[in-house]
Design a protein around this motif. Structure first.
Motif, PDB file in Angstrom:
ATOM      1  N   VAL A  40       0.832  -1.195   0.000  1.00  0.00           N
ATOM      2  CA  VAL A  40       0.000   0.000   0.000  1.00  0.00           C
ATOM      3  C   VAL A  40       0.876   1.257   0.000  1.00  0.00           C
ATOM      4  N   TYR A  41       1.969   1.230   0.722  1.00  0.00           N
ATOM      5  CA  TYR A  41       2.857   2.392   0.775  1.00  0.00           C
ATOM      6  C   TYR A  41       3.608   2.570  -0.543  1.00  0.00           C
ATOM      7  N   SER A  65      -8.158  -1.761 -11.355  1.00  0.00           N
ATOM      8  CA  SER A  65      -7.508  -1.124 -12.505  1.00  0.00           C
ATOM      9  C   SER A  65      -8.038   0.289 -12.737  1.00  0.00           C
ATOM     10  N   SER A  66      -9.232   0.600 -12.231  1.00  0.00           N
ATOM     11  CA  SER A  66      -9.799   1.948 -12.393  1.00  0.00           C
ATOM     12  C   SER A  66      -9.321   2.905 -11.297  1.00  0.00           C
ATOM     13  N   GLY A  67      -8.519   2.404 -10.343  1.00  0.00           N
ATOM     14  CA  GLY A  67      -7.990   3.257  -9.288  1.00  0.00           C
ATOM     15  C   GLY A  67      -8.772   3.185  -7.989  1.00  0.00           C
ATOM     16  N   GLU A  68      -9.890   2.479  -7.978  1.00  0.00           N
ATOM     17  CA  GLU A  68     -10.657   2.338  -6.738  1.00  0.00           C
ATOM     18  C   GLU A  68      -9.878   1.442  -5.780  1.00  0.00           C
ATOM     19  N   PHE A  69      -9.782   1.882  -4.529  1.00  0.00           N
ATOM     20  CA  PHE A  69      -9.027   1.102  -3.556  1.00  0.00           C
ATOM     21  C   PHE A  69      -9.802   0.958  -2.258  1.00  0.00           C
ATOM     22  N   GLU A  70      -9.403  -0.049  -1.499  1.00  0.00           N
ATOM     23  CA  GLU A  70      -9.912  -0.266  -0.150  1.00  0.00           C
ATOM     24  C   GLU A  70      -8.745  -0.638   0.734  1.00  0.00           C
ATOM     25  N   VAL A  71      -8.711  -0.036   1.906  1.00  0.00           N
ATOM     26  CA  VAL A  71      -7.686  -0.324   2.903  1.00  0.00           C
ATOM     27  C   VAL A  71      -8.407  -0.756   4.167  1.00  0.00           C
ATOM     28  N   HIS A  72      -7.926  -1.818   4.776  1.00  0.00           N
ATOM     29  CA  HIS A  72      -8.495  -2.306   6.030  1.00  0.00           C
ATOM     30  C   HIS A  72      -7.415  -2.231   7.101  1.00  0.00           C
ATOM     31  N   ASN A  90     -12.158   0.765   7.846  1.00  0.00           N
ATOM     32  CA  ASN A  90     -12.223   0.614   6.388  1.00  0.00           C
ATOM     33  C   ASN A  90     -12.122   1.989   5.743  1.00  0.00           C
ATOM     34  N   ILE A  91     -11.178   2.121   4.826  1.00  0.00           N
ATOM     35  CA  ILE A  91     -10.946   3.368   4.102  1.00  0.00           C
ATOM     36  C   ILE A  91     -11.035   3.046   2.622  1.00  0.00           C
ATOM     37  N   SER A  92     -11.727   3.896   1.869  1.00  0.00           N
ATOM     38  CA  SER A  92     -11.841   3.654   0.431  1.00  0.00           C
ATOM     39  C   SER A  92     -11.798   4.980  -0.320  1.00  0.00           C
ATOM     40  N   GLY A  93     -11.526   4.885  -1.607  1.00  0.00           N
ATOM     41  CA  GLY A  93     -11.471   6.071  -2.447  1.00  0.00           C
ATOM     42  C   GLY A  93     -11.030   5.704  -3.854  1.00  0.00           C
TER      43      GLY A  93
END
Length: 191
Positions: A40-41, A65-72, A90-93
């Motif tokens: 992620v970093y 591939s569209s740049g959408e991400f999720e971080v847990h 949960n973080i997304s963007g």
């Protein structure tokens, strides 16, 4: 359309190679459990963003591939920079070069209010400035504050939806007009 027989094995081989390559790319993509924390970093850095935007404690990360991400994260937590930031579990963007749009899961404390951060951007890295779009305003911070991931202290989630942020000021009741109107209303009530 009929394919001549000498071309059929070559066509099948080409389809097999393309399918294998695409499956290998998906299998080695971000979001696998091994080295999730460092992935992620690395992704943030490759997109022109500082690695300290996310705290330590990332347990899972996925990027489309569209740049959408999720971080847990392993827990909701707070980190102190120039202002205090709250990270939900949960973080997304949507990740783009030098920016994160449609962000959810990060809140910034301004004075005594917690406000959701909806976008982050770095216009010119040499300027040393990073912008956080907080609701309808943009807050400017030093880019150097976000160079390394911070330790995050466990914290409850700030209540952004069910809290009364401000109450209306009481109506000023002075003057003759108000006095006579209130007197008439009181008289009507008595009748």
């Amino acid at each position: 359309m009929v394919i001549p027989s000498p071309w059929l094995p070559r066509l099948l081989l080409a389809v097999f190679v393309l399918f294998s390559a695409s499956m290998a790319a998906i299998g080695s993509g971000y979001g696998s459990d091994s080295d999730t924390d460092s992935d992620v970093y690395e992704v943030l850095k490759s997109h022109g963003l500082p690695t300290g935007l996310l705290p330590k404690g990332v347990t899972n990360f996925s990027l489309s591939s569209s740049g959408e991400f999720e971080v847990h994260l392993d827990r909701a937590c707070n980190a102190l920079f120039e202002n205090e930031l709250h990270y939900d579990m949960n973080i997304s963007g949507v990740l783009g070069f030098g920016k994160i749009d449609a962000l959810s899961g990060i809140s910034a404390k301004d004075l005594f209010l917690w406000l959701p951060v909806i976008a982050i951007r770095v216009d010119i890295p040499s300027s040393g400035v990073i912008y956080f779009n907080v609701s309808v305003v943009s807050k400017q911070f030093s880019l150097s504050s976000f160079e390394t991931p911070r330790d995050c202290l466990a914290a409850p989630s700030p209540d952004l939806h069910n809290r009364i942020i401000a109450q209306p000021a009481p109506e000023i009741r002075s003057g003759r007009r108000w006095f006579w109107r209130e007197r008439d209303n009181a008289a009507r009530t008595m009748l």
